[in-house]
Design an enzyme around this catalytic site. Sequence first.
Site, PDB file in Angstrom:
ATOM      1  N   LYS A 112     -20.052  -6.295  40.761  1.00 40.59           N
ATOM      2  CA  LYS A 112     -20.861  -6.975  39.014  1.00 40.59           C
ATOM      3  C   LYS A 112     -20.025  -8.127  38.983  1.00 40.59           C
ATOM      4  O   LYS A 112     -20.706  -9.600  38.934  1.00 40.59           O
ATOM      5  CB  LYS A 112     -20.135  -6.122  37.803  1.00 40.59           C
TER       6      LYS A 112
HETATM    7  C1  LIG Z   1     -22.719  -1.012  38.901  1.00 41.65           C
HETATM    8  C2  LIG Z   1     -22.000  -0.268  39.521  1.00 41.65           C
HETATM    9  C3  LIG Z   1     -22.827   0.885  40.882  1.00 41.65           C
HETATM   10  C4  LIG Z   1     -24.311   1.096  40.407  1.00 41.65           C
HETATM   11  O1  LIG Z   1     -24.887  -0.126  41.340  1.00 41.65           O
HETATM   12  P1  LIG Z   1     -26.719  -0.159  40.511  1.00 41.65           P
HETATM   13  O2  LIG Z   1     -26.941  -1.679  40.655  1.00 41.65           O
HETATM   14  O3  LIG Z   1     -26.843   0.135  39.281  1.00 41.65           O
HETATM   15  O4  LIG Z   1     -27.224   0.400  41.608  1.00 41.65           O
HETATM   16  C5  LIG Z   1     -22.107   0.961  42.550  1.00 41.65           C
HETATM   17  N1  LIG Z   1     -20.614   0.900  42.694  1.00 41.65           N
HETATM   18  C6  LIG Z   1     -20.019   0.379  41.543  1.00 41.65           C
HETATM   19  C7  LIG Z   1     -18.421   0.441  41.345  1.00 41.65           C
HETATM   20  C8  LIG Z   1     -20.852  -0.008  40.039  1.00 41.65           C
HETATM   21  O5  LIG Z   1     -20.721  -0.557  39.675  1.00 41.65           O
END
Ligand SMILES: *Cc1c(COP(=O)(O)O)cnc(C)c1O
Length: 465
Positions: A112
């Site tokens: 993120k």
């Molecule tokens: C948010 C997240 C995901 C999923 O990503 P999306 O874009 O919602 O599909 C996968 N792994 C981790 C560690 C995350 O924080």
Amino acid sequence: MKYLSTRGKAPQVGFIDALLQGLAPDGGLYVPVAWPAFTHDQIAAFAGRPYAEVAAVIVGAFAGEDIAADVISQLCAEAYAGFAHAAVAPLKQLSPGTFLLELFHGPTLAFKDLAMQLLARLYDHALAVRGGAMTVVCATSGDTGGAAVKAFAGRANVRLVVLFPQDRISEVQRRFITACDAENVRAVAVAGDFDDCQAMVKAMFEDADFVAAMRLAAVNSINIARIVAQSVYYFTAAVAVGAPARRVAFSVPTGNFGDAFAGFAASRMGLPIERIVVATNGNDIVVRAIEEGRYAREAVIATQSPAMDIQVASNFERLYFESVERMAEETARAFRAFGASGMLHIPPAALERMRGLFTGAAVSEARTARTILATFNETGELIDPHTAVGVAGALEARITDQATPVICLATAHPAKFPQAVRSAAGVSAPTPPVVAALADATEHVDALEADVEVIKAYVRGFAQS
Ligand SMILES: *Cc1c(COP(=O)(O)O)cnc(C)c1O
């Protein structure tokens, strides 16, 4: 570049408006009027260049009419300067045809950060140009909240309120959210679960007067700027293993379908992607949609990969829109029906187009744990449970032949999910310095009821303070 809504009833806007609005006023999601296209030579020229420079080229193709090129370069340079690895998103080889793309070297150890670090700077810049301040309200199941706090803390033009479900996130995740004493950030522990937090944010956005008065903004993955920022690492990783001369595949641990859709975007921009595996835990709505042609919501189940415990994958609307050849009326009809009944049928031609790029793989809890152990035994790498879902998905989809390298997205650092990693592999990941430092930091947090009026009063008070 202009942006239009997937539901076709909102005026086209420029990049800055799409960035600041998040959701389009007709309830749809913004997509570019046309995907920018990079030629074979332009993509080849990304090889070996610093991550921030590639980011500036790609972001510039989306934002260039609204933000000057030198400003974009500067913001990208700043966004990625704080990463703990000089490559920002390094690749590690697991086996002859399989690679791990490490997206966890940012300040909160999850992918993120790659989008949020840039998004916060884009917001601050856009608001400095437009004038005024905005209030970002963000509901988090764990990783988005911490990434937003780190990215927005201390920024002049944005206030941030993070709502997280009390006692439902890991201690490390909580400390990333609460260990911040910046004036412009508030962390709220809600007496409820993630769905309560998300429902309250949604209710706030449905109150047009409140949105206008607070200048409310959304930074979850419905924001097109996040998708754009995430498409960058598909390019840097692919060229590192031989693209565009060679086709590549990706396996993507998926919840809200934001990251996987960024791969779709990269493919539309000209990157030769053979296949994208959409790997989920037991919350497999997207996998069932691709396999059965029916997008149908079920109850959320709790797993070792909580950031993917999601049943409504918001970004799926963007894929649907593209797969019905951008028929906005049809998209609006389908997603209104989904909103009402929790189910929609994908037209056969659209389903074929989805299957042309995406393969689904739903991975059980036992398989996730076995994959953590097997990866450790075979390579010495400890992977977190989200990453393990992607690695298992790549094996299941059998695209690990050596002619087409498969790149598995490693979305979180194993130290962020220490219990799951230890119970699967029998060993612990070394604690990174940022996590060690959190243990001593003072937590700043307010506890509130899961009542939207209580939260609104809180946001109002903060905005006026
Ligand atoms: C948010 C997240 C995901 C999923 O990503 P999306 O874009 O919602 O599909 C996968 N792994 C981790 C560690 C995350 O924080």
